[in-house]
Scaffold this motif. Sequence first.
Motif, PDB file in Angstrom:
ATOM      1  N   PRO A   6      29.157 -27.046 -38.118  1.00 49.00           N
ATOM      2  CA  PRO A   6      29.824 -26.145 -39.072  1.00 49.00           C
ATOM      3  C   PRO A   6      29.285 -24.729 -38.853  1.00 49.00           C
ATOM      4  O   PRO A   6      28.351 -24.535 -38.063  1.00 49.00           O
ATOM      5  CB  PRO A   6      29.383 -26.708 -40.430  1.00 49.00           C
ATOM      6  CG  PRO A   6      28.065 -27.366 -40.149  1.00 49.00           C
ATOM      7  CD  PRO A   6      28.160 -27.901 -38.746  1.00 49.00           C
ATOM      8  N   TRP A   7      29.839 -23.736 -39.546  1.00 48.62           N
ATOM      9  CA  TRP A   7      29.256 -22.396 -39.500  1.00 48.62           C
ATOM     10  C   TRP A   7      27.871 -22.497 -40.122  1.00 48.62           C
ATOM     11  O   TRP A   7      27.724 -22.980 -41.248  1.00 48.62           O
ATOM     12  CB  TRP A   7      30.109 -21.388 -40.275  1.00 48.62           C
ATOM     13  CG  TRP A   7      31.433 -21.112 -39.630  1.00 48.62           C
ATOM     14  CD1 TRP A   7      32.656 -21.508 -40.087  1.00 48.62           C
ATOM     15  CD2 TRP A   7      31.668 -20.407 -38.411  1.00 48.62           C
ATOM     16  NE1 TRP A   7      33.638 -21.087 -39.218  1.00 48.62           N
ATOM     17  CE2 TRP A   7      33.068 -20.403 -38.188  1.00 48.62           C
ATOM     18  CE3 TRP A   7      30.841 -19.771 -37.484  1.00 48.62           C
ATOM     19  CZ2 TRP A   7      33.643 -19.799 -37.085  1.00 48.62           C
ATOM     20  CZ3 TRP A   7      31.431 -19.157 -36.376  1.00 48.62           C
ATOM     21  CH2 TRP A   7      32.806 -19.167 -36.189  1.00 48.62           C
ATOM     22  N   GLU A   8      26.849 -22.079 -39.385  1.00 48.81           N
ATOM     23  CA  GLU A   8      25.468 -22.219 -39.853  1.00 48.81           C
ATOM     24  C   GLU A   8      24.559 -21.237 -39.146  1.00 48.81           C
ATOM     25  O   GLU A   8      25.007 -20.431 -38.342  1.00 48.81           O
ATOM     26  CB  GLU A   8      24.998 -23.657 -39.653  1.00 48.81           C
ATOM     27  CG  GLU A   8      24.977 -24.100 -38.196  1.00 48.81           C
ATOM     28  CD  GLU A   8      24.581 -25.566 -38.024  1.00 48.81           C
ATOM     29  OE1 GLU A   8      24.362 -26.274 -39.028  1.00 48.81           O
ATOM     30  OE2 GLU A   8      24.482 -25.989 -36.872  1.00 48.81           O
ATOM     31  N   HIS A   9      23.269 -21.344 -39.445  1.00 47.72           N
ATOM     32  CA  HIS A   9      22.227 -20.488 -38.853  1.00 47.72           C
ATOM     33  C   HIS A   9      22.617 -19.014 -38.991  1.00 47.72           C
ATOM     34  O   HIS A   9      22.644 -18.259 -38.027  1.00 47.72           O
ATOM     35  CB  HIS A   9      21.951 -20.875 -37.393  1.00 47.72           C
ATOM     36  CG  HIS A   9      21.469 -22.279 -37.248  1.00 47.72           C
ATOM     37  ND1 HIS A   9      20.253 -22.695 -37.719  1.00 47.72           N
ATOM     38  CD2 HIS A   9      22.067 -23.375 -36.717  1.00 47.72           C
ATOM     39  CE1 HIS A   9      20.105 -23.977 -37.476  1.00 47.72           C
ATOM     40  NE2 HIS A   9      21.194 -24.417 -36.865  1.00 47.72           N
ATOM     41  N   CYS A  10      22.921 -18.636 -40.216  1.00 45.48           N
ATOM     42  CA  CYS A  10      23.380 -17.291 -40.517  1.00 45.48           C
ATOM     43  C   CYS A  10      22.189 -16.349 -40.685  1.00 45.48           C
ATOM     44  O   CYS A  10      21.357 -16.566 -41.560  1.00 45.48           O
ATOM     45  CB  CYS A  10      24.211 -17.296 -41.801  1.00 45.48           C
ATOM     46  SG  CYS A  10      25.509 -18.559 -41.796  1.00 45.48           S
ATOM     47  N   GLY A  11      22.143 -15.328 -39.842  1.00 42.86           N
ATOM     48  CA  GLY A  11      21.106 -14.296 -39.966  1.00 42.86           C
ATOM     49  C   GLY A  11      19.772 -14.780 -39.597  1.00 42.86           C
ATOM     50  O   GLY A  11      18.734 -14.344 -39.719  1.00 42.86           O
TER      51      GLY A  11
ATOM     52  N   ARG B  28      25.793 -17.646 -23.996  1.00 45.77           N
ATOM     53  CA  ARG B  28      25.028 -16.722 -24.841  1.00 45.77           C
ATOM     54  C   ARG B  28      25.963 -15.749 -25.555  1.00 45.77           C
ATOM     55  O   ARG B  28      26.886 -15.226 -24.936  1.00 45.77           O
ATOM     56  CB  ARG B  28      24.056 -15.906 -24.005  1.00 45.77           C
ATOM     57  CG  ARG B  28      22.985 -16.679 -23.306  1.00 45.77           C
ATOM     58  CD  ARG B  28      22.051 -15.711 -22.541  1.00 45.77           C
ATOM     59  NE  ARG B  28      21.290 -16.381 -21.541  1.00 45.77           N
ATOM     60  CZ  ARG B  28      21.658 -16.540 -20.272  1.00 45.77           C
ATOM     61  NH1 ARG B  28      22.789 -16.061 -19.849  1.00 45.77           N
ATOM     62  NH2 ARG B  28      20.885 -17.175 -19.418  1.00 45.77           N
ATOM     63  N   LEU B  29      25.684 -15.483 -26.838  1.00 42.50           N
ATOM     64  CA  LEU B  29      26.383 -14.457 -27.606  1.00 42.50           C
ATOM     65  C   LEU B  29      25.415 -13.813 -28.585  1.00 42.50           C
ATOM     66  O   LEU B  29      24.579 -14.499 -29.180  1.00 42.50           O
ATOM     67  CB  LEU B  29      27.552 -15.049 -28.406  1.00 42.50           C
ATOM     68  CG  LEU B  29      28.807 -15.472 -27.650  1.00 42.50           C
ATOM     69  CD1 LEU B  29      29.803 -16.123 -28.607  1.00 42.50           C
ATOM     70  CD2 LEU B  29      29.454 -14.282 -26.952  1.00 42.50           C
ATOM     71  N   ALA B  30      25.561 -12.517 -28.768  1.00 40.52           N
ATOM     72  CA  ALA B  30      24.788 -11.820 -29.798  1.00 40.52           C
ATOM     73  C   ALA B  30      25.416 -12.131 -31.148  1.00 40.52           C
ATOM     74  O   ALA B  30      26.637 -12.033 -31.306  1.00 40.52           O
ATOM     75  CB  ALA B  30      24.797 -10.319 -29.530  1.00 40.52           C
ATOM     76  N   ALA B  31      24.606 -12.542 -32.108  1.00 37.96           N
ATOM     77  CA  ALA B  31      25.126 -12.930 -33.415  1.00 37.96           C
ATOM     78  C   ALA B  31      24.660 -11.999 -34.532  1.00 37.96           C
ATOM     79  O   ALA B  31      25.286 -11.951 -35.584  1.00 37.96           O
ATOM     80  CB  ALA B  31      24.719 -14.370 -33.734  1.00 37.96           C
ATOM     81  N   GLY B  32      23.557 -11.296 -34.319  1.00 40.12           N
ATOM     82  CA  GLY B  32      23.031 -10.451 -35.394  1.00 40.12           C
ATOM     83  C   GLY B  32      22.767 -11.291 -36.626  1.00 40.12           C
ATOM     84  O   GLY B  32      22.086 -12.304 -36.561  1.00 40.12           O
ATOM     85  N   SER B  33      23.354 -10.911 -37.760  1.00 40.18           N
ATOM     86  CA  SER B  33      23.145 -11.661 -39.007  1.00 40.18           C
ATOM     87  C   SER B  33      24.340 -12.557 -39.329  1.00 40.18           C
ATOM     88  O   SER B  33      24.463 -13.046 -40.443  1.00 40.18           O
ATOM     89  CB  SER B  33      22.886 -10.690 -40.158  1.00 40.18           C
ATOM     90  OG  SER B  33      24.015  -9.839 -40.307  1.00 40.18           O
ATOM     91  N   ARG B  34      25.221 -12.773 -38.366  1.00 41.27           N
ATOM     92  CA  ARG B  34      26.417 -13.589 -38.592  1.00 41.27           C
ATOM     93  C   ARG B  34      26.129 -15.071 -38.337  1.00 41.27           C
ATOM     94  O   ARG B  34      25.237 -15.420 -37.584  1.00 41.27           O
ATOM     95  CB  ARG B  34      27.544 -13.130 -37.671  1.00 41.27           C
ATOM     96  CG  ARG B  34      27.976 -11.706 -37.914  1.00 41.27           C
ATOM     97  CD  ARG B  34      29.019 -11.311 -36.877  1.00 41.27           C
ATOM     98  NE  ARG B  34      29.307  -9.904 -36.928  1.00 41.27           N
ATOM     99  CZ  ARG B  34      30.409  -9.398 -37.446  1.00 41.27           C
ATOM    100  NH1 ARG B  34      31.317 -10.196 -37.963  1.00 41.27           N
ATOM    101  NH2 ARG B  34      30.602  -8.101 -37.455  1.00 41.27           N
ATOM    102  N   CYS B  35      26.962 -15.926 -38.940  1.00 40.62           N
ATOM    103  CA  CYS B  35      26.861 -17.367 -38.740  1.00 40.62           C
ATOM    104  C   CYS B  35      27.430 -17.735 -37.371  1.00 40.62           C
ATOM    105  O   CYS B  35      28.288 -17.037 -36.834  1.00 40.62           O
ATOM    106  CB  CYS B  35      27.644 -18.112 -39.809  1.00 40.62           C
ATOM    107  SG  CYS B  35      27.129 -17.749 -41.498  1.00 40.62           S
ATOM    108  N   VAL B  36      26.938 -18.837 -36.828  1.00 40.58           N
ATOM    109  CA  VAL B  36      27.453 -19.340 -35.553  1.00 40.58           C
ATOM    110  C   VAL B  36      27.971 -20.761 -35.714  1.00 40.58           C
ATOM    111  O   VAL B  36      27.516 -21.512 -36.573  1.00 40.58           O
ATOM    112  CB  VAL B  36      26.391 -19.291 -34.425  1.00 40.58           C
ATOM    113  CG1 VAL B  36      25.982 -17.870 -34.130  1.00 40.58           C
ATOM    114  CG2 VAL B  36      25.185 -20.154 -34.754  1.00 40.58           C
TER     115      VAL B  36
END
Length: 155
Positions: free
Chosen positions: A150-155, A124-132
Amino acid sequence: MHIPVRTDIRIQRSAVIASTIAALAALGAVPAHAASTEAATPAGICGSGYTQIDSHAFRNSTTELGRVYLLYNASTKSNCVVTLHSSSTSGYALPTGAWLDVDGDGKEQAKDQGTYSSYAGPVRLAAGSRCVKWGGMIEAGVGTYTYTSPWEHCG
């Protein structure tokens, strides 16, 4: 003619097996989540409030070996990754992993990788509005099956 069936032996044997597994888990001899006898679900593993938003299957030519899941908790703005064994690999101690990275958070990738018989994670990590970037792996038979998004699911 009715022949009575002794169920007390079966019940005692199950209790002894469950107690032994729990004791070994407490000593660190087996992962704690390997001691669970209930069917695990990604949301159940990640915890309350998490819902599935993506997944990727690990397959050989004919069989699904496992699946890595990405879940999100809107109230905490956190992501969770779990790699679950499929019915064809469940119960077999196999190298299994799950990982998660948040773009621009300045932290290393979080991961859980080991030899598990049911699942790896939760990560688990808090992502806020950042991409994962998320993924997982399972080693079965003669192959290692790996997925990293890839970097995705942003925000």
